[in-house]
Scaffold this motif. Structure first.
Motif, short mmCIF file in Angstrom:
data_model
loop_
_atom_site.label_atom_id
_atom_site.label_comp_id
_atom_site.label_asym_id
_atom_site.label_seq_id
_atom_site.Cartn_x
_atom_site.Cartn_y
_atom_site.Cartn_z
N ARG A 1 -2.30 7.66 -5.69
CA ARG A 1 -2.38 6.34 -5.04
C ARG A 1 -2.14 5.22 -6.04
NH1 ARG A 1 -7.43 6.48 -1.06
NH2 ARG A 1 -6.45 4.59 -0.31
N THR B 1 -2.47 6.44 3.55
CA THR B 1 -2.99 7.73 3.09
C THR B 1 -3.52 8.61 4.23
OG1 THR B 1 -3.64 6.60 1.08
CG2 THR B 1 -4.46 8.83 1.36
N GLN C 1 0.87 -1.19 0.00
CA GLN C 1 0.00 0.00 0.00
C GLN C 1 0.90 1.23 0.00
OE1 GLN C 1 -3.39 -0.15 0.18
NE2 GLN C 1 -3.77 -2.25 0.85
N ARG C 2 0.71 2.08 -0.99
CA ARG C 2 1.69 3.15 -1.19
C ARG C 2 0.99 4.44 -1.61
NH1 ARG C 2 7.21 2.99 -2.14
NH2 ARG C 2 7.17 0.78 -1.66
N THR C 3 1.37 5.54 -0.99
CA THR C 3 0.76 6.83 -1.33
C THR C 3 1.85 7.88 -1.50
OG1 THR C 3 -1.23 6.31 -0.10
CG2 THR C 3 -0.83 8.63 -0.56
N ASP D 1 -2.88 0.86 4.30
CA ASP D 1 -2.93 2.09 3.50
C ASP D 1 -2.42 3.29 4.33
OD1 ASP D 1 -3.49 4.27 1.95
OD2 ASP D 1 -5.56 3.71 1.52
#
Ligand code: 2HG
Ligand code: ZN
Length: 452
Positions: A309, A289, A220-222, A287
């Motif tokens: 995202r 975010t 999970q990358r923001t 996540d």
């Protein structure tokens, strides 16, 4: 200087005639650095296909006292990989062996010629990642990044190349092989030769393979591109976020001139007008975010935030940062001063550099960007002759006066060699000389690099 006919014949016998390149047409791409600032010439580019050939070629060059410049992807930015004194170029790009990933040990052994992009894809196919990442990933090689201790975009989380290195294989200039690739987690058996060769810039031995640590993926990358009301606000935020954003992997800094140039040159949309931008990326198994948004929302001086995202959205935001090197080079060969400052001097430095340069070279343009999370600024100066030392001198003295390092991640190469004494004491330099003499006994490896 042409090579002794006998030496050339012996080298050709070792690697085969198709792997000895001669003449400007074939060697030009190996003789000039990526920026075009450092132009050399070579009597021959030699492309060995395995470690035995590397050892045999070095032993022959040692016997003849012929200097050699080892070269990987030729993406270096300090002139450390080109034949400035007419040396033989030893290109390691054919050493592309890549062992299966050891998933239990989270490690892999890679040949010097494997590119960082290939290594990343190989690791990903086994469910792991290689933590070093940089814009030149599809050309830069394992050997080159180990020899220069390359940093890149994720140092704030994972450290530079040396922090990934579990073992090394390298050839000394007389042809003897140093091999320590076991990669045990605990291995406290004396001098750390891998750590020593990492960052030695081809002056001590030729790296032929490395055992590298891999890391677990963070799915999970923001990414957020944040506009700031002032450069000082952005620098303060970078310092605060390094400790406050969970799973932070990159905190990158840009100013308005640079993002404008990148947008124009690479045809990207203009960003919200702001004196400075930070690109921040966080990743983890959950996540990131919301947590990232909360930290950004409570940061003083924020004018605007763009969030990415999906991979495509994130890549679009990264283009503004990664595009700097390419866009600046379109203006002509820059002087690149890759420096680190203590965090509390960073804003003073960024404030002082443009006027210090412009006072001495009124036609020059100063471009500032970098890895703010590491205190690392890439000062690029265009509009100055490639061999003019004045700008380098003033900037590097300013860095040293503020307690910084004249090379954060690109190395000393030939570019910063005259200034190494700003950061290293006479005692340290004499230890350097002793190490050089002990390892490069033939005295033929990369003679124009690093050591004053
Ligand atoms: C980067 O951070 C590289 O993009 C290159 O280290 C920096 O072009 C530069 O000066
Ligand atoms: Zn960088």
């Amino acid at each position: 200087v042409p090579l002794a006919t006998e030496l050339l014949a012996q080298i050709t016998e070792v690697v085969g005639s198709e792997h000895v390149l001669e003449g400007d047409d074939l060697t030009a791409g190996f003789s000039v650095d990526w920026t075009g600032r450092y132009r050399g010439h070579t009597p021959a580019v030699v492309r060995p296909g395995d470690i035995d050939e590397v050892a045999a070629v070095l032993a022959l060059c040692a016997e003849h006292g012929t200097p050699v410049v080892p070269q990987g992807g030729n993406t270096g930015l300090v002139g450390g990989g080109v034949p400035l004194g007419g040396e033989v170029v030893l290109s390691l790009r054919r050493l592309t062996s890549l062992a299966p990933v050891d998933t239990a040990a989270r490690a892999v052994t890679a040949g010097a010629g494997v590119t960082i992009g290939e290594l990343q894809r190989h690791a990903a196919a086994a469910g792991l990642e290689y933590a070093v990442d940089l814009a030149s990933r599809d050309s830069a090689t394992v050997g080159g990044t180990v020899a220069t201790n390359a940093g890149g975009l994720r140092v704030v989380r994972f450290g530079a190349t040396r922090a990934q290195l579990l073992g090394i294989e390298a050839v000394l200039s007389d042809g003897r092989v140093l091999r320590h690739l076991g990669g045990l987690t605990k291995d406290n058996t004396g001098y750390d030769l891998a750590g020593l060769l990492c960052g030695s810039e081809g002056t001590l031995a030729v790296v032929t393979a490395a055992r590298l640590r891999l890391v677990a993926p963070r799915p999970q990358r923001t990414t957020a591109l944040v506009a700031f009301a002032s450069i000082g606000d952005a620098i303060d935020a970078a310092g605060a976020w390094a400790g406050a954003v969970e799973g932070v992997e990159a905190i990158e800094f840009m100013v308005s001139d640079g993002v404008g140039l990148v947008a124009d040159r690479l045809g990207l949309a203009r960003l919200v007008a702001a004196p400075a931008h930070l690109l921040v990326e966080a990743a983890g198994s959950a996540d990131p975010t919301d947590a990232l948004a909360a930290v950004v929302a409570s940061t003083p001086g924020v004018l605007d935030v763009a969030v990415g995202r999906s991979a495509g959205q994130r890549e679009r935001l990264w283009r503004y940062r990664e595009g700097h090197t390419e866009a600046i080079n379109q203006l002509g060969p820059p002087h690149k001063l890759d420096v680190t400052l203590p965090h509390d001097r960073l804003a003073d430095f960024i404030d002082a550099v443009p006027s210090a340069v412009e006072a001495l070279r009124p036609g020059a343009s100063v471009w500032l960007f970098g890895h703010a999370g590491d205190g690392n600024v890439h000062v690029n100066v265009t509009g100055v002759a490639p061999d003019d030392p004045v700008v380098d001198d003033v900037v590097l003295h300013l860095v040293a006066d503020l307690g910084g390092s004249i090379s954060a991640e690109h190395g000393i190469g030939t570019a910063k060699r005259p200034w190494l004494g700003l950061n290293r004491s006479p005692e340290e330099l004499s230890a350097f000389a002793a190490i050089k003499g002990a390892l490069d006994q033939a005295g033929i490896l990369n003679p124009n690099v690093l050591l004053p």
